[in-house]
Structures are given as structure tokens and as C-alpha cells.
Scaffold this active site. Structure first.
Site, PDB file in Angstrom:
ATOM      1  N   ASN A   7       0.808  -1.225   0.000  1.00 38.28           N
ATOM      2  CA  ASN A   7       0.000   0.000   0.000  1.00 38.28           C
ATOM      3  C   ASN A   7       0.844   1.279   0.000  1.00 38.28           C
ATOM      4  O   ASN A   7       0.320   2.373   0.130  1.00 38.28           O
ATOM      5  CB  ASN A   7      -0.944   0.018   1.198  1.00 38.28           C
ATOM      6  CG  ASN A   7      -0.213   0.170   2.517  1.00 38.28           C
ATOM      7  OD1 ASN A   7       1.011  -0.005   2.573  1.00 38.28           O
ATOM      8  ND2 ASN A   7      -0.950   0.478   3.571  1.00 38.28           N
TER       9      ASN A   7
ATOM     10  N   ASP B 169      14.748  23.931 -12.268  1.00 42.20           N
ATOM     11  CA  ASP B 169      13.664  22.955 -12.208  1.00 42.20           C
ATOM     12  C   ASP B 169      13.234  22.584 -13.628  1.00 42.20           C
ATOM     13  O   ASP B 169      13.837  21.722 -14.260  1.00 42.20           O
ATOM     14  CB  ASP B 169      12.509  23.501 -11.373  1.00 42.20           C
ATOM     15  CG  ASP B 169      11.474  22.425 -11.016  1.00 42.20           C
ATOM     16  OD1 ASP B 169      11.557  21.301 -11.568  1.00 42.20           O
ATOM     17  OD2 ASP B 169      10.592  22.701 -10.192  1.00 42.20           O
ATOM     18  N   THR B 170      12.237  23.242 -14.167  1.00 43.45           N
ATOM     19  CA  THR B 170      11.809  22.909 -15.529  1.00 43.45           C
ATOM     20  C   THR B 170      12.661  23.602 -16.590  1.00 43.45           C
ATOM     21  O   THR B 170      12.531  23.308 -17.776  1.00 43.45           O
ATOM     22  CB  THR B 170      10.340  23.313 -15.751  1.00 43.45           C
ATOM     23  OG1 THR B 170      10.196  24.729 -15.540  1.00 43.45           O
ATOM     24  CG2 THR B 170       9.425  22.554 -14.790  1.00 43.45           C
TER      25      THR B 170
ATOM     26  N   GLU C 221       3.332   2.072   2.216  1.00 44.16           N
ATOM     27  CA  GLU C 221       3.980   2.368   3.486  1.00 44.16           C
ATOM     28  C   GLU C 221       5.441   1.916   3.454  1.00 44.16           C
ATOM     29  O   GLU C 221       5.787   0.939   2.796  1.00 44.16           O
ATOM     30  CB  GLU C 221       3.248   1.687   4.647  1.00 44.16           C
ATOM     31  CG  GLU C 221       1.858   2.261   4.905  1.00 44.16           C
ATOM     32  CD  GLU C 221       1.163   1.557   6.060  1.00 44.16           C
ATOM     33  OE1 GLU C 221       1.784   0.661   6.686  1.00 44.16           O
ATOM     34  OE2 GLU C 221      -0.007   1.886   6.319  1.00 44.16           O
TER      35      GLU C 221
ATOM     36  N   GLN D 214       8.722  27.125  -0.866  1.00 47.61           N
ATOM     37  CA  GLN D 214       7.525  27.578  -0.163  1.00 47.61           C
ATOM     38  C   GLN D 214       7.942  28.114   1.212  1.00 47.61           C
ATOM     39  O   GLN D 214       7.572  27.579   2.254  1.00 47.61           O
ATOM     40  CB  GLN D 214       6.512  26.445  -0.042  1.00 47.61           C
ATOM     41  CG  GLN D 214       6.007  25.947  -1.392  1.00 47.61           C
ATOM     42  CD  GLN D 214       4.927  24.897  -1.250  1.00 47.61           C
ATOM     43  OE1 GLN D 214       4.072  24.971  -0.376  1.00 47.61           O
ATOM     44  NE2 GLN D 214       4.958  23.890  -2.123  1.00 47.61           N
TER      45      GLN D 214
ATOM     46  N   ASP E 159      17.248  36.969 -12.018  1.00 44.86           N
ATOM     47  CA  ASP E 159      16.232  37.928 -11.593  1.00 44.86           C
ATOM     48  C   ASP E 159      16.851  38.851 -10.545  1.00 44.86           C
ATOM     49  O   ASP E 159      17.959  38.616 -10.058  1.00 44.86           O
ATOM     50  CB  ASP E 159      14.980  37.227 -11.043  1.00 44.86           C
ATOM     51  CG  ASP E 159      15.293  36.270  -9.907  1.00 44.86           C
ATOM     52  OD1 ASP E 159      16.045  36.647  -8.987  1.00 44.86           O
ATOM     53  OD2 ASP E 159      14.788  35.133  -9.931  1.00 44.86           O
TER      54      ASP E 159
ATOM     55  N   LYS F  29      12.396  39.960 -15.141  1.00 52.22           N
ATOM     56  CA  LYS F  29      11.398  38.966 -15.516  1.00 52.22           C
ATOM     57  C   LYS F  29      10.122  39.213 -14.730  1.00 52.22           C
ATOM     58  O   LYS F  29      10.114  39.891 -13.704  1.00 52.22           O
ATOM     59  CB  LYS F  29      11.904  37.542 -15.274  1.00 52.22           C
ATOM     60  CG  LYS F  29      11.991  37.137 -13.811  1.00 52.22           C
ATOM     61  CD  LYS F  29      12.434  35.694 -13.666  1.00 52.22           C
ATOM     62  CE  LYS F  29      12.434  35.275 -12.189  1.00 52.22           C
ATOM     63  NZ  LYS F  29      12.856  33.898 -11.997  1.00 52.22           N
TER      64      LYS F  29
END
Length: 327
Positions: free
Chosen positions: A46, A235-236, A48, A106, A179, A203
Site C-alpha cells: 500500500n 527545475d523545468t 507504506e 515555499q 532575476d 522577468k
């Protein structure tokens, strides 16, 4: 040899690793001159996660290494479980070594009703039993204050600069920030490359749409220069590829991209390989699989820096010179 270093006073250093980036952990162990303590880890049907250490860690100073790569939530959960297992196995101290700190972007609220997930991460590791946190090039320095305990914030900048210096004529270099927010880092690069000029890419970013920013123009003198475009992570690749484009359009002789963390989520490899950059230089804080590699990519080892920091912490030495790249 075992995965333990013993001193006359019975201090013991133990290095353990999760499954996210075992190659890096093996390199760190080799730099320390030890072998890792074997860890049994697997997933139940599952999803875990189960973890158990094959050797006793009672009374040991344990460094538990896991880089938060994709699938990031799985490896963060495994990291937390490993820390909990060490606490319950009576480790003397537990240092979380996280070369790439998950959710670091974040780190503050842009709008109401948003989380500060970088703080949550620190709280989770403290609750799990971590005494100390060690990471490389946090997205913002304020994250150091989120963890209730010592934080070793290491910088990969000296490793990257030493390499880039061999690739350009430092008398004709402009360091470019992607930036305005990264100007301070670009200033440090410029100082260590001989005090050349700075530039930044103006930007715009829509905070409601992740991984999307538009590079508009270059502010600063880049014409005829070898430009070093510096950032903490890719990242991308959209922001960096766009920045490379506008710098070249502004008359730069060439562009070398240097970043600590190669997240390289799709379609980063394609974007960067087609961006016009002469070279893209990252460290191996994150694993970079074959499908993410492209001809212009250079990957430098972060293992010596991590090993040195681990040794200093274990020996109660100073790691201050590893915080900011200054000897």
C-alpha cells in the site's frame, strides 16, 4: 572497515542513507574513509515504508543522508521514518543531511491562506527526533531559522567557481542574475571571479502558476562578454532558458549556466540543450538520470563538501567557512 569511526573517548560517527540518492552517500562515505551502515528499507503493497538498521547505533553520532528528489514526498517520508528509527534505537545525536531541502521554495506566504511548507518541513524533522540539520544552498537563508536547533548551511559556490574559472577568461566576464532577487549571489560570484561587472534579467512571474516566468530584458552590460548565469536551482528550465536567450540577444559572446541543484523536471533537458548555453554546470546534490542528461551538462561532485562538514561537526570543529564559501 565498518560504517563507524571510533575515538579513544568512544565517540562514534555513523553514516546512513535512504534510497533517494545512494550514489552520493557512497561518495561521502568514501571521502570519510568509511562504509555506510547497512539499512533495510522497502515499501509495503500500500506504499507504506519500512526501515531497519543492520547494526547498533546506540550512543552514536548519526548522520542520515537523503536528498529530496522525485518522487519527493516518498523520500521525505522515508527520511522522517529513518530519523524516528534512529531516535528509538538510542542514537546519541541525529544530524539530518539533506543536500536538497524539499519544499524550500515555499518559504513565505505570497497570498492569504497559503502554507509555509519549508517551516513545516523543519518542524517535522524536529518532531521526528533530529538534533541538527545540514543542507546545501537553501533557497533562502531565512529557512535556517525555521529549525529549532543548529543548522549548517553549506555553499557549493566555491566548487562551481573553481570549475567555471577554468572555462572562461575571467578578465572578460559578466556575472548575470536570472532575476533581481539573486543579485546578492551574483555579487559574490563577481567578487570571486575578479570583480567584473554585474547584470540581471528582468522577468515577470505569476505566483498563481508554478514554474512559469517570462524573461524580458537584460539590465547591465553583457555585449561581447562571457556571461555566467547563476542560480540556486534549475527545475523545468524555463526561467534559465529564457534568460540565456535574452542575454545572447543582448550581444553576449557566450553564456555558461551555473546552479547548485539540478532538479531538471521535464522538459528541462530539452529546453537547456536548445537554449544556446555553451555549458550548464550543476552539482550532484540530486541524482541526475540518463534521460535528464544532455551534451552541454556538466555535473560536479558535492560529496567532498558534505564529508568535510560531517567531519567538522563530528570533531566539534568549525564549519563557519563552509557556510558562505569564505575561508
Amino acid at each position: 572497515m565498518t560504517g563507524i569511526i571510533s575515538h579513544a573517548d568512544e565517540k562514534r560517527l555513523v553514516l546512513v542513507s535512504g534510497r533517494a540518492h545512494p550514489e552520493l552517500a557512497r561518495e561521502v562515505a568514501a571521502s570519510l574513509g568509511i562504509e555506510m551502515v547497512h539499512t533495510t528499507a522497502y515499501d509495503f503493497a500500500n506504499g507504506e515504508i519500512y526501515v531497519r538498521y543492520a547494526e547498533s547505533v546506540r550512543g552514536a553520532d548519526v548522520f542520515v543522508l537523503q536528498s529530496h528528489t522525485a518522487p519527493i514526498n516518498q523520500w521525505i517520508m522515508e527520511h522522517l521514518i529513518m530519523v524516528d528509527a534512529l531516535k528509538r534505537a538510542s542514537a546519541k545525536t541525529i544530524t539530518v543531511v539533506v543536500p536538497f531541502y524539499g519544499y524550500a521554495r515555499q518559504d513565505k506566504k505570497h497570498k492569504g491562506r497559503e502554507p509555509i511548507s519549508a517551516r513545516l518541513m523543519a518542524d517535522l524533522f524536529k518532531t521526528a527526533g533530529a538534533d541538527r540539520l545540514m543542507s546545501v544552498d537553501l533557497h533562502t537563508s531565512q529557512i535556517q531559522g525555521y529549525f529549532d536547533g543548529p543548522v549548517d548551511h553549506l555553499w557549493a559556490q566555491p566548487i562551481l567557481i573553481d570549475y567555471v574559472r577554468t572555462r572562461v577568461d575571467v578578465s572578460n566576464v559578466t556575472v548575470v542574475s536570472p532575476d533581481a532577487g539573486r543579485i546578492r549571489v551574483a555579487e559574490q560570484w563577481a567578487s570571486k571571479l575578479g570583480g567584473g561587472p554585474l547584470a540581471f534579467v528582468h522577468k515577470t512571474r505569476d505566483t498563481s502558476r508554478p514554474n512559469q516566468a517570462v524573461a524580458n530584458r537584460v539590465v547591465g552590460d553583457v555585449e561581447g562578454k562571457s556571461c555566467i548565469l547563476v542560480d540556486d536551482l534549475i527545475d523545468t528550465g524555463g526561467t534559465i532558458a529564457g534568460a540565456v536567450r535574452v542575454v545572447l540577444e543582448a550581444g553576449a559572446k557566450e553564456v555558461i549556466v551555473a546552479a547548485t541543484h539540478g532538479v531538471l523536471s521535464d522538459p528541462a533537458a530539452q529546453r537547456l540543450s536548445e537554449s544556446g548555453a555553451r555549458e550548464v554546470v550543476v552539482t550532484d546534490t540530486l541524482p541526475i538520470s540518463a534521460d535528464k542528461r544532455f551534451p552541454q551538462l556538466t555535473v560536479l561532485s558535492i560529496a567532498p563538501l558534505l564529508a568535510r562538514a560531517i567531519r567538522e561537526v563530528f570533531d566539534d570543529g568549525s564549519v563557519t567557512n563552509l557556510f558562505d564559501g569564505n575561508a
